[in-house]
Scaffold this active site. Structure first.
Site, PDB file in Angstrom:
ATOM      1  N   ASN A   7      12.114 -14.790  -2.012  1.00 12.00           N
ATOM      2  CA  ASN A   7      10.995 -15.346  -2.776  1.00 12.00           C
ATOM      3  C   ASN A   7      11.096 -16.866  -2.741  1.00 12.00           C
ATOM      4  OD1 ASN A   7       9.064 -16.048  -4.639  1.00 12.00           O
ATOM      5  ND2 ASN A   7      10.171 -15.237  -6.421  1.00 12.00           N
ATOM      6  N   GLY A 157      17.509 -18.378 -11.423  1.00 14.14           N
ATOM      7  CA  GLY A 157      17.581 -19.809 -11.131  1.00 14.14           C
ATOM      8  C   GLY A 157      18.625 -20.560 -11.940  1.00 14.14           C
ATOM      9  N   SER A 187      19.933 -15.183  -9.460  1.00 13.54           N
ATOM     10  CA  SER A 187      21.086 -15.944  -8.955  1.00 13.54           C
ATOM     11  C   SER A 187      21.933 -15.160  -7.948  1.00 13.54           C
ATOM     12  CB  SER A 187      21.939 -16.454 -10.116  1.00 13.54           C
ATOM     13  OG  SER A 187      21.189 -17.368 -10.906  1.00 13.54           O
ATOM     14  N   GLY A 207      15.807 -15.849  -4.860  1.00 10.14           N
ATOM     15  CA  GLY A 207      14.999 -17.055  -4.975  1.00 10.14           C
ATOM     16  C   GLY A 207      15.679 -18.228  -4.287  1.00 10.14           C
ATOM     17  N   GLY A 208      16.373 -19.037  -5.071  1.00 10.78           N
ATOM     18  CA  GLY A 208      16.991 -20.276  -4.579  1.00 10.78           C
ATOM     19  C   GLY A 208      17.732 -20.141  -3.255  1.00 10.78           C
TER      20      GLY A 208
HETATM   21  P1  PGA Z   1      16.993 -16.983  -8.102  1.00  5.73           P
HETATM   22  O1  PGA Z   1      15.499 -16.420  -8.281  1.00  5.73           O
HETATM   23  O2  PGA Z   1      17.622 -16.191  -6.981  1.00  5.73           O
HETATM   24  O3  PGA Z   1      16.823 -18.419  -7.765  1.00  5.73           O
HETATM   25  O4  PGA Z   1      17.692 -16.757  -9.389  1.00  5.73           O
HETATM   26  C1  PGA Z   1      15.260 -15.059  -8.277  1.00  5.73           C
HETATM   27  C2  PGA Z   1      13.808 -14.787  -8.524  1.00  5.73           C
HETATM   28  O5  PGA Z   1      13.142 -15.577  -9.227  1.00  5.73           O
HETATM   29  O6  PGA Z   1      13.252 -13.805  -8.035  1.00  5.73           O
END
Ligand code: PGA
Length: 223
Positions: A7, A157, A187, A207-208
């Site tokens: 994502n 995040g 995360s 995400g990140g």
């Molecule tokens: P993250 O985001 O991996 O940065 O924690 C996950 C998400 O929002 O789907």
């Protein structure tokens, strides 16, 4: 085969970088299914064999809905999946379970696979929140056609990922309610990804780490 959903959220901020990320990830050799969910503006830049997903959509097919994108448009752009009800959509854009339910129905009707995000905020009773989001979000829907991503909001995040043991407790609760594949998100990185897969998750929503070239390649390989 595990499902790794990238994502990108509203990143990167230019098409050159988006193309570079697509090109880099196009070379990943893996038995897992890697799905890239870029911003709408970059969907058309993906190489032929990239498996694509949307990050959101509206529930109507077409019409006077300024700024919205329909499930059929996503399908037409090559999307196989679409994320629905991400916590950022719920919190920043006011999406509630009723809206999310309409979106999932429209997505299924268009012939793409919805990934429904559920998860509690810090201090919430995780069981109660997740069960309610599932019951309301999936009302009138055959859950075997939907993928569920368990994403504790406090873990998104922040680097403060949910322990695999705790995540697994919620995975089991979800499994009792639905016939869906279940992913973990929040995360996820190349070091912790395997621990969720080992617990029985069918994949991860990232995400990140999905915007960092080498890190994401390692994550896919370690899953
Ligand atoms: P993250 O985001 O991996 O940065 O924690 C996950 C998400 O929002 O789907």
């Amino acid at each position: 085969m595990k499902l790794i959903i990238a994502n990108w959220k509203m990143n990167p901020d230019n098409s050159l970088e988006a193309k570079e990320l697509f090109r880099f990830f196009d070379d990943i050799e893996s038995d897992n299914e890697v799905v890239i969910c870029p911003p709408f503006a970059f969907l058309g830049l993906a190489p032929e064999r990239t498996v694509l997903g949307g990050q959101n959509c509206f529930w109507k097919k077409e019409g006077s809905f300024t700024g919205e994108v329909s499930p059929l448009m996503l399908k037409d752009m090559g999307c196989r999946y679409v994320i629905i009800g991400h916590s950022e959509r719920r919190d920043i854009f006011g999406e509630n379970n009723e809206i999310i339910n309409k979106k999932i129905k429209a997505v299924l009707e268009a012939g793409i696979i919805p990934i429904l995000c559920v998860g509690e905020k810090k201090g919430d009773n995780a069981n109660r929140v997740v069960v309610r989001q599932l019951e309301k979000g999936l009302e009138g829907i055959d859950s075997s056609n939907v993928i569920i991503a368990y994403e504790p909001v406090w873990a998104i995040g922040t680097g403060d990922f949910c322990s695999p043991e705790k995540a697994d407790e919620i995975r089991k609760i979800i499994k009792e309610k639905v016939k869906s594949k279940i992913l973990y998100g929040g995360s996820v990185n190349s070091k912790n990804v395997k621990s969720y897969i080992d617990k029985g998750f069918d994949g991860v929503l990232v995400g990140g780490a999905s915007l960092k070239k080498e890190e994401f390649v390692s994550l896919v390989k370690n899953a």
